[in-house]
Design a protein around this motif. Sequence first.
Motif, short mmCIF file in Angstrom:
data_model
loop_
_atom_site.label_atom_id
_atom_site.label_comp_id
_atom_site.label_asym_id
_atom_site.label_seq_id
_atom_site.Cartn_x
_atom_site.Cartn_y
_atom_site.Cartn_z
N VAL A 228 0.87 -1.18 0.00
CA VAL A 228 0.00 0.00 0.00
C VAL A 228 0.91 1.23 0.00
CG1 VAL A 228 -1.79 1.26 1.24
CG2 VAL A 228 -1.78 -1.26 1.27
N VAL A 229 0.85 2.03 -1.05
CA VAL A 229 1.76 3.16 -1.22
C VAL A 229 0.97 4.41 -1.58
CG1 VAL A 229 3.76 4.05 -2.47
CG2 VAL A 229 3.57 1.59 -2.05
N SER A 230 1.20 5.49 -0.81
CA SER A 230 0.49 6.75 -1.10
C SER A 230 1.25 7.91 -0.48
CB SER A 230 -0.93 6.69 -0.52
OG SER A 230 -1.61 7.92 -0.69
N ASN A 231 1.45 8.97 -1.27
CA ASN A 231 2.09 10.20 -0.79
C ASN A 231 3.42 9.94 -0.08
OD1 ASN A 231 -0.11 11.52 -1.80
ND2 ASN A 231 -0.98 12.12 0.17
N GLY A 232 4.22 9.05 -0.64
CA GLY A 232 5.53 8.78 -0.09
C GLY A 232 5.53 7.86 1.13
#
Length: 310
Positions: A228-232
């Motif tokens: 899960v990857v979001s906004n760094g």
Amino acid sequence: MKNATRNVLPVTANVGKEGSGELVSSRYAVRVGEIDVVLISDGILPLPTSTMSTNVSDGDRNEWFDSRFLQRDMFDWALNIALVKSGQRLILIDSGVGDGFEYFTRAGRSVMRLETAGIDLAAITDIVITHMHMDHVGGLNVDGVKARLRPDVRIHVAAAEVEFWKNPDFSKTVMPAAVPPALRKAAATFVELYGRQIVQFDQTVEVATGVSARVTGGHTPGHCVVDVVSNGEKLTFVGDAIFEVGFDNPKWQNGFEHEPEVAADVRIALLNEAAESGALLAAAHVAFPSIGHVAKNGESFRFVPVQWDY
């Protein structure tokens, strides 16, 4: 040595309606960038401690369990699933053990706990199965669950995993005798029930924006983890690639691993990845809520659980 126990006051994540009557929290929510992730306890699986370290001596195993104030013979494995909200997609990662296993009476609670959190099964758009062991697909096999899921739900399973369970190899596993037949039955039931909804993938698949699954193998040939990857920011749900003993002893082999030597390499690679990146890690069989960071500790690793945000 007796188990160390402690009383815990109720803690509840703000994810929906309350009223389960449970005294201890069974879910915990974090935000990864713009993506919501909720870890949910399916319960506890009591299993022999010998299955946690099949390639080491009883003395080494007992020393580790003694150091954790745990009994030497039976170990309570945590069993966690996850729910991920990315945009308009609601993704369930694994489904728990379900019912029908008389020796696992303290688990199989995922559906009840989703409902307690105010989650309608019909709202789930996607399901990712890290692998087809019964404690990961069993919740979907419970009578009535399929009818409550949307007909077009997408169930993402690695192609290698589906192929493996057509004729599974248990030659390198060290499991209680009752387990392999139960694993075969659960996997076959899952495929029979959901064959039309299963979406197979090879190495990686993007399930939703910022949510992807990738095959690691090891625990089973088609075992996958979910990133899960979001906004760094990043969280990886590692399924069964890492167990409770794996931080201190990453080379210890687990009796439920179909490819134990590969599994050890996968475990070390994932631990190094988390330690180097600083990303969050969560797992199916690390003590609930299982969310934390990984730090190097010489040749081994150290798990640093998140501090609960009340």
